[in-house]
Design an enzyme around this catalytic site. Structure first.
Site, PDB file in Angstrom:
ATOM      1  N   ASP A   1       0.861  -1.163   0.000  1.00 26.67           N
ATOM      2  CA  ASP A   1       0.000   0.000   0.000  1.00 26.67           C
ATOM      3  C   ASP A   1       0.910   1.228   0.000  1.00 26.67           C
ATOM      4  O   ASP A   1       2.135   1.131   0.135  1.00 26.67           O
ATOM      5  CB  ASP A   1      -0.963  -0.040   1.196  1.00 26.67           C
ATOM      6  CG  ASP A   1      -2.200   0.799   0.951  1.00 26.67           C
ATOM      7  OD1 ASP A   1      -3.225   0.569   1.601  1.00 26.67           O
ATOM      8  OD2 ASP A   1      -2.133   1.687   0.077  1.00 26.67           O
TER       9      ASP A   1
HETATM   10  C1  GLC Z   1      -4.452   4.114  -0.323  1.00 31.27           C
HETATM   11  C2  GLC Z   1      -5.297   2.944   0.145  1.00 31.27           C
HETATM   12  C3  GLC Z   1      -5.368   1.811  -0.827  1.00 31.27           C
HETATM   13  C4  GLC Z   1      -5.299   2.359  -2.239  1.00 31.27           C
HETATM   14  C5  GLC Z   1      -3.918   2.959  -2.423  1.00 31.27           C
HETATM   15  C6  GLC Z   1      -3.736   3.564  -3.815  1.00 31.27           C
HETATM   16  O1  GLC Z   1      -3.685   4.583   0.740  1.00 31.27           O
HETATM   17  O2  GLC Z   1      -4.968   2.398   1.408  1.00 31.27           O
HETATM   18  O3  GLC Z   1      -6.576   1.098  -0.574  1.00 31.27           O
HETATM   19  O4  GLC Z   1      -5.509   1.314  -3.177  1.00 31.27           O
HETATM   20  O5  GLC Z   1      -3.609   3.924  -1.440  1.00 31.27           O
HETATM   21  O6  GLC Z   1      -4.555   4.665  -3.984  1.00 31.27           O
END
Ligand code: GLC
Length: 753
Positions: free
Chosen positions: A293
């Site tokens: 993430d």
């Molecule tokens: C965010 C979220 C995740 C998302 C990623 C990309 O922090 O936690 O669910 O897919 O970043 O946007």
């Protein structure tokens, strides 16, 4: 396939076979499993170490920010050939522009992967996932994922960061809106159909895309419901409650996993060899790739697990992280870690292979621009069929929580007659388009949404005087609008008040400790209920709310979540009887925050509640029962269940058992009912929950009709992680329940020999 790559591939294949030939014996080589592996290896053979590391690098564009950092140099970075994927960049035009840089301005021209959070729609927005889960309509949820894939791939996207598979038992956590609620079985089944909807049968098809099982793992168990907080749970709870949707996703062929921000029992998920290699690769056999993430590799430093960013990168790649989202740690430090012998180059090559494989499976080496097609983009986006389907899914997601008569009325408040002379529509949310989108609404646009006021006006505005009065905002203590709202209510035959949360009060980094209606919304409801008129409270919210006064005093309550682009029309369809509500709660509604965590499949304890005994498990101030239980939802009609029947009361490990009920529609409307089968394992080598959902079927029954519903169970349905953590069914007594929600007492006892 573009010329440059073709030449390079031929060179690579030649070089690869030369390498093979130069080895002592071919048999020592693990030949690629299929032609894609061969192609991957031949591309890899051409790459420098920098280029191999580059495939492990994912940066966000500056179009949107979905995390704490942005990197202005991402276009220049692409030019260096050291970036493998970009997220938050979409539309055919922009993805084509960035792809051209990668394909035509770098040494090898390896195409980029474009990822985006297509969570509940790209341009046509469906209800938030928690709302869709309330439909219990798996076919509908698969189709909405298909439509989302068709629209987002038409906008140049190859990869969605969905489905979110986090089991959520704590509504203080803002991200409950993104998942399928508290139940393992329902979340497993929804995850499977979402992956199928996004990935389809063939990734070479231009309207299918990579799905991503996220957030791996146990992110929903954050302490106190506070986002990003510590997760400390037993191995048993991990395996019983939080891993099953991910295990099922792997089995369903999901191509990517995303690590979660949280630590799990002391180890941040992005540095957890236990999660990423032992379970995901060795136990489950996952062959796709793992992305972190947003900046969660460098967050291992504040976690106190890595001494610095370079160390964090070593921990991540050695644990099994293939792609680094946005932290630029692989980009900045991995080469040095390899030179220092702290990371083996094979680890990098293994990760690069997994990523290159997906680019081949998508056909990007044949045509890097195949998804970036402006003509297709115009045809596929926001079509009438997509909108019709969005309205249908939204209708199916609405849960009727209460529908009583007022004063001396002969029939319940809902559905409203269409022949009303006047109706008062009240509340900031009633006139809001943006809140219909909910969080993670992709490229959805508020201006394209139908508000509740619009939906009602479109449906009955020609013959009914529709009067809007805001009354109050969602937030704040300003009651100056009350007088107007009460006046409109007094002059109307019926009242609709829309209350709940602003869309940004749930979602990421949006935990709340108080789940009452924000602001003075409840005060306004109390004033309007005093009118004694037919009144419905329409909830628009991203999580269960604590609304005990509303539940006791409002004559009717509709849970509509954030219903998406067509939300206003869908809610109006239900309000005026053009659709009989069929939704069932995918998450328990607590009476108050003090009850949390509260979920239906809790344990019985050694001192179960007994009202006549002080020394039993209870509170002094509220009942143990929730405000509304998991699986609950009413209809405009009524359904009757016959007693549960089984074809045998004793069955062996290799026999199946057939469970049946006769469901009757005993009311005045055709309607759908979600028939739910739960069981309780009465005695186990470890204590077992009081109920576990194991099967369900959504059934449409004409009024007055009856239908036999049957379910088939095998011993495997009764299997669980026993005391030594082996997964199997234990002989013994079980109670099987079949009914319209998790509180049903309609049951029969059976014995597994
Ligand atoms: C965010 C979220 C995740 C998302 C990623 C990309 O922090 O936690 O669910 O897919 O970043 O946007």
């Amino acid at each position: 396939m573009n010329k440059k790559i073709t030449i390079l591939l031929l060179l690579g294949i030649t070089f690869f076979f030369w390498q093979c030939a130069s080895k002592k014996s071919i048999s020592q080589l693990q030949f690629p499993k299929d032609s894609i592996d061969l192609k991957v290896d031949s591309v890899l053979a051409l790459m420098t170490l920098d280029e191999k590391i580059g495939q492990l690098v994912l940066f966000t564009s500056d179009w949107e920010s979905t995390g704490p950092t942005l990197r202005a140099t991402y276009k220049e970075d692409i030019k260096t050939g050291r970036v493998g994927a970009i997220f938050n960049a979409h539309t055919s035009e922009y993805t084509r522009e960035l792809q051209r840089i990668a394909v035509e301005e770098t040494r090898l021209g390896i195409p980029l992967l474009f990822g985006y959070d297509v969570i509940h729609g790209y341009k046509t927005i469906f209800p938030i996932p928690l709302g869709e889960a309330a439909s219990w309509d798996l076919a509908a949820m698969e189709k909405s994922a298909q439509i989302a894939a068709a629209e987002s791939t038409a906008a140049g996207l190859h990869w969605t960061f969905a489905p979110m598979l986090d089991i959520a038992r704590d509504p203080r956590w803002g991200r409950v809106c993104e998942g399928s609620g508290e139940d393992v079985y329902l979340s497993v089944e929804i995850g499977k159909v979402k992956i199928k909807g996004f990935q389809g049968e063939n990734l070479l098809s231009v309207n299918t895309m990579l799905a991503c099982a996220k957030h791996y793992a146990a992110y929903g168990a954050a302490q106190a419901g506070r986002d990003y907080h510590t997760v400390d749970i037993s191995e048993r709870t991990l395996y019983e409650a939080y891993l099953p949707p991910f295990a099922a996703a792997e089995k369903a062929g999901v191509k990517t996993f995303m690590t979660s921000f949280n630590e799990l029992n002391g180890i941040p998920a992005s540095g957890s060899k236990y999660l990423l290699t032992d379970i995901l690769r060795k136990e489950w056999g996952f062959r796709g790739f793992v992305v972190t993430d947003y900046t969660s590799i460098n967050e291992m430093v504040p976690h106190g697990y890595a001494k610095d960013e370079k160390h964090a990168g070593e921990l991540a790649i050695n644990a099994g992280v293939d792609m680094d989202m946005q932290s630029a740690i692989y980009y900045n430090h991995l080469k040095k870690s390899i030179e220092e012998g702290l990371v083996k180059v094979e680890k990098v090559e293994e990760a690069a292979r997994r990523i290159l494989r997906q680019k081949f499976e998508l056909g990007l080496f044949d045509d890097p621009y195949k998804y970036s097609n402006t003509e297709r983009e115009k045809q596929k986006m926001f079509t009438a069929e997509n909108l019709d389907f969005a309205r249908d899914v939204a209708r199916k997601s609405i849960v009727l929580l209460k529908n009583n008569k007022v004063k001396n009325a002969l029939i319940p408040v809902l559905p409203f007659p269409k022949k009303l002379k006047s109706i008062a529509v009240i509340g900031e949310l009633a006139n809001s388009k943006e809140d219909m989108l909910g969080s993670w609404h992709g490229s959805g646009d508020a201006k394209d949404c139908v508000s509740l006021l619009q939906g009602i006006t479109t449906k009955i505005g020609n013959s009914t005087n529709v009067v809007f009065a805001k009354g109050c905002n969602v937030e704040g203590d300003d009651k100056s609008g009350f007088e107007n709202a009460i006046k409109a209510a007094n002059q109307a035959e019926a009242i609709v008040i829309a209350v709940g949360e602003k869309w940004w009060m749930s979602g990421e980094a949006a935990s709340r400790t108080n789940l009452d209606l924000p602001g003075v919304q409840l005060d306004l409801i109390k004033e309007l209920v005093k009118t004694g008129k037919p009144l419905v409270v329409v909830l628009m919210n991203g999580r269960p709310l604590t609304i005990p006064w509303v539940a006791d005093n409002a004559p009717a309550i509709l849970e509509t979540w954030y219903a998406g682009s067509q939300g206003g029309n869908a809610i109006a369809d239900v309000l005026f009887g053009d659709y009989n509500p069929s939704g069932k709660l995918p998450m328990t509604f607590p009476r108050n925050v003090g009850q949390i965590p509260i979920f239906y499949n809790m344990k019985h304890t050694g001192r179960p509640l007994a009202l006549d005994n002080k020394y039993t498990s209870k509170y002094l101030d509220v009942p143990n029962s929730p405000l509304f239980p998991f699986g609950f939802g009413l209809s405009y009609t009524t359904f009757k269940y016959s007693p549960v029947k089984v074809d045998k009361t004793t069955f062996s490990q290799n026999e199946k058992i057939t469970v049946s009920v006769t469901l009757s529609n005993t009311g005045n409307y055709d309607g759908e009912e979600v028939v739910q089968l739960y069981f309780r394992d009465l005695v186990g080598s470890v204590t077992r929950p009081v109920r576990e959902l194991k099967k369900f079927e959504k059934v449409l029954l004409q009024k007055g009709a009856s239908k036999e519903i049957t379910f088939s169970l095998t011993a495997n349905d009764f299997a669980f992680f026993t005391q030594d953590m082996t997964f199997k069914a234990e002989a013994g007594a079980f109670e099987i329940f079949v009914g319209g929600d998790s509180n049903t007492e309609n049951s029969v006892k059976v014995t597994l020999k």
